[in-house]
Motif scaffolding. Structure first.
Motif, short mmCIF file in Angstrom:
data_model
loop_
_atom_site.label_atom_id
_atom_site.label_comp_id
_atom_site.label_asym_id
_atom_site.label_seq_id
_atom_site.Cartn_x
_atom_site.Cartn_y
_atom_site.Cartn_z
N THR A 266 -14.10 -29.77 -7.34
CA THR A 266 -12.85 -30.29 -7.88
C THR A 266 -13.00 -30.59 -9.37
OG1 THR A 266 -12.28 -31.27 -5.74
CG2 THR A 266 -11.12 -32.11 -7.67
N ILE A 267 -14.16 -31.13 -9.75
CA ILE A 267 -14.40 -31.43 -11.16
C ILE A 267 -14.42 -30.14 -11.98
CG2 ILE A 267 -16.09 -32.36 -12.80
CD1 ILE A 267 -16.87 -34.38 -10.64
N VAL A 268 -15.05 -29.10 -11.46
CA VAL A 268 -15.07 -27.81 -12.17
C VAL A 268 -13.65 -27.27 -12.31
CG1 VAL A 268 -15.83 -25.41 -12.03
CG2 VAL A 268 -17.42 -27.24 -11.48
N LEU A 269 -12.83 -27.42 -11.27
CA LEU A 269 -11.43 -27.00 -11.35
C LEU A 269 -10.70 -27.75 -12.45
CD1 LEU A 269 -8.99 -25.43 -10.24
CD2 LEU A 269 -8.66 -27.27 -8.57
N MET A 270 -10.99 -29.04 -12.59
CA MET A 270 -10.38 -29.84 -13.65
C MET A 270 -10.78 -29.32 -15.03
SD MET A 270 -10.97 -33.53 -11.77
CE MET A 270 -10.16 -34.62 -12.93
N PHE A 271 -12.05 -28.93 -15.18
CA PHE A 271 -12.49 -28.33 -16.45
C PHE A 271 -11.73 -27.05 -16.73
CE2 PHE A 271 -16.97 -30.28 -15.73
CZ PHE A 271 -16.55 -31.48 -16.28
N TYR A 272 -11.57 -26.23 -15.70
CA TYR A 272 -10.89 -24.94 -15.84
C TYR A 272 -9.45 -25.13 -16.30
CZ TYR A 272 -8.71 -20.54 -14.28
OH TYR A 272 -7.99 -19.37 -14.21
N ILE A 273 -8.75 -26.09 -15.69
CA ILE A 273 -7.36 -26.38 -16.07
C ILE A 273 -7.31 -26.87 -17.51
CG2 ILE A 273 -5.38 -27.89 -15.63
CD1 ILE A 273 -6.21 -27.83 -12.64
N ALA A 274 -8.21 -27.79 -17.86
CA ALA A 274 -8.23 -28.35 -19.22
C ALA A 274 -8.48 -27.27 -20.26
CB ALA A 274 -9.29 -29.45 -19.31
N VAL A 275 -9.48 -26.41 -20.02
CA VAL A 275 -9.81 -25.36 -20.98
C VAL A 275 -8.64 -24.39 -21.14
CG1 VAL A 275 -11.30 -23.34 -21.38
CG2 VAL A 275 -12.30 -25.51 -20.65
N SER A 276 -8.00 -24.02 -20.05
CA SER A 276 -6.86 -23.09 -20.10
C SER A 276 -5.72 -23.65 -20.94
CB SER A 276 -6.37 -22.78 -18.68
OG SER A 276 -7.38 -22.17 -17.91
N ILE A 277 -5.44 -24.94 -20.76
CA ILE A 277 -4.34 -25.57 -21.51
C ILE A 277 -4.72 -25.75 -22.98
CG2 ILE A 277 -2.98 -27.68 -21.77
CD1 ILE A 277 -3.08 -27.99 -18.73
#
Length: 379
Positions: A266-277
């Motif tokens: 879940t934390i990695v998913l949060m990084f992915y969302i943050a980087v994309s935005i």
């Protein structure tokens, strides 16, 4: 976002990445404070998961670099890939050499020359120098963070040609599927993502972490490109700001409060969302990071990451050679005070690294340029 260089030339740079790289680096450094307290993980127990943020960001920038070039020529793709990795290595090499030398000195004082320069360790050093740490070959890890560079360079050697040859298919389809598969494999096998030297049959776990993170960064490139092309209704940029910032701060809070390692996906998913935005530049908060300070913090983050193990050694030397400090370490206020001193020392040591290496690096580059010109003139 446009920022001025020293020569006054305008160039585009998303400095928000620099700020969050510094943020992630500080968490990793604090996490490594367990080396000062008998391996007791007091702060950010599993803060090493923030290394994934660095991998994802590196994957994003690799995808950008590959997308700017003309159509790939399969006959020279190998040469181009080696050139790409070598250019990245050249930027990091001065910091790495400084970290290698200073850590070797501190290790010699802390562990003693007999252990550091034993024949067993010396015979393992060559594989470490060529960044094969996560290959599984037994080697001496001098810097302590060699595995990160090893995982990054080895993964880039595979991913970059795929980006150049079939970039659209890779970033939109293959990369996210590979990343999900690898992270799922780590979570199913170990129950968590962190860890480096666990053997996965072909390479160490660190390699798969690097490969998955870079692939996720390539996918973030495709998502950010899609976001850039979308019309943003009023209020959406503010919402994206809350989401991206919330993901980064939320990930830090989850790690700080010791969330179970099984939720690291879940934390990695949060990084992915943050980087994309962040990469899309559509979040209104992005404008707040448009300063040279953020760019400098981004540069400092890598210098500190590579050199902070040396700071750990110096603090340990002080703690183990002073009965007063040793007793203070066991007191109520000992751990937070010692950790604060260690973090400040790490930041200062990173600044020293930059101050020492950059002038030498510039002089070396000028020398190579003059030598090349001299050789051309001689012909």
């Amino acid at each position: 976002m446009f920022l001025k260089t020293k020569r006054g030339i305008l160039r585009t740079r998303n400095a928000e990445f620099d700020f969050w790289k510094f943020f992630a680096m500080v968490i990793i450094v604090i996490h490594h404070s367990y080396n000062l307290f008998g391996n007791e993980r007091i702060y950010f127990a599993y803060g090493s998961i923030f290394v994934e943020f660095f991998f994802i960001v590196s994957g994003f920038f690799m995808a950008i670099s590959a997308s700017k070039k003309e159509e790939a020529d399969v006959r020279t793709l190998g040469t181009e890939t080696v050139g790409f990795i070598f250019r990245k290595l050249k930027r990091l090499l001065p910091y790495f050499v400084f970290a290698w030398i200073t850590t070797l000195v501190s290790d010699t004082i802390y562990f003693g020359p007999k252990e550091v320069f034993s024949s067993e360790n010396l015979l393992k050093v060559p594989f470490s120098i060529v960044f094969l740490h996560v290959s599984g070959i037994p080697m001496k890890d001098v810097v302590g963070t060699d595995w990160y560079l090893s995982a990054m360079f080895m993964s880039m050697a595979v991913i970059y040609p795929l980006l150049r040859y079939r970039g659209d298919i890779f970033t939109k389809l293959a990369a996210p599927l590979i990343a999900v598969s690898l992270y799922a494999c780590m979570l199913r096998r170990d129950g968590y993502i962190t860890g480096v030297l666990g053997w996965y049959g072909i390479f160490c776990k660190g390699f798969f972490r690097g490969f998955a993170g870079l692939c996720l960064g390539c996918s973030a490139f495709a998502v950010s490109k899609w976001l850039k092309e979308k019309f943003m209704y009023k209020g959406i940029p503010l919402l994206l700001s809350f989401v991206s910032t919330g993901c980064m701060v939320g990930a830090a809070l989850l790690v700080y409060y010791g969330v179970d390692r099984k939720y690291q996906g879940t934390i990695v998913l949060m990084f992915y969302i943050a980087v994309s935005i962040i990469a899309s530049g559509k979040a209104s908060i992005n404008a707040l990071f448009g300063s040279s300070l953020c760019i400098w913090l981004g540069k400092l983050s890598m210098a500190v990451y590579l050199t902070h193990v040396s700071a750990i050694r110096w603090v340990n030397i002080a703690l183990e050679n002073s009965s007063a400090l040793s007793s203070f370490r066991e007191s109520r206020f000992g751990p937070p005070a010692i950790t604060a001193v260690y973090v400040v020392l790490s930041l200062l040591w990173g600044m020293v690294c930059i101050a020492v290496t950059e002038p030498l690096d510039k002089k070396f580059r000028v020398f190579l340029k003059k030598e090349k010109q001299r050789q051309l003139a001689a012909k």
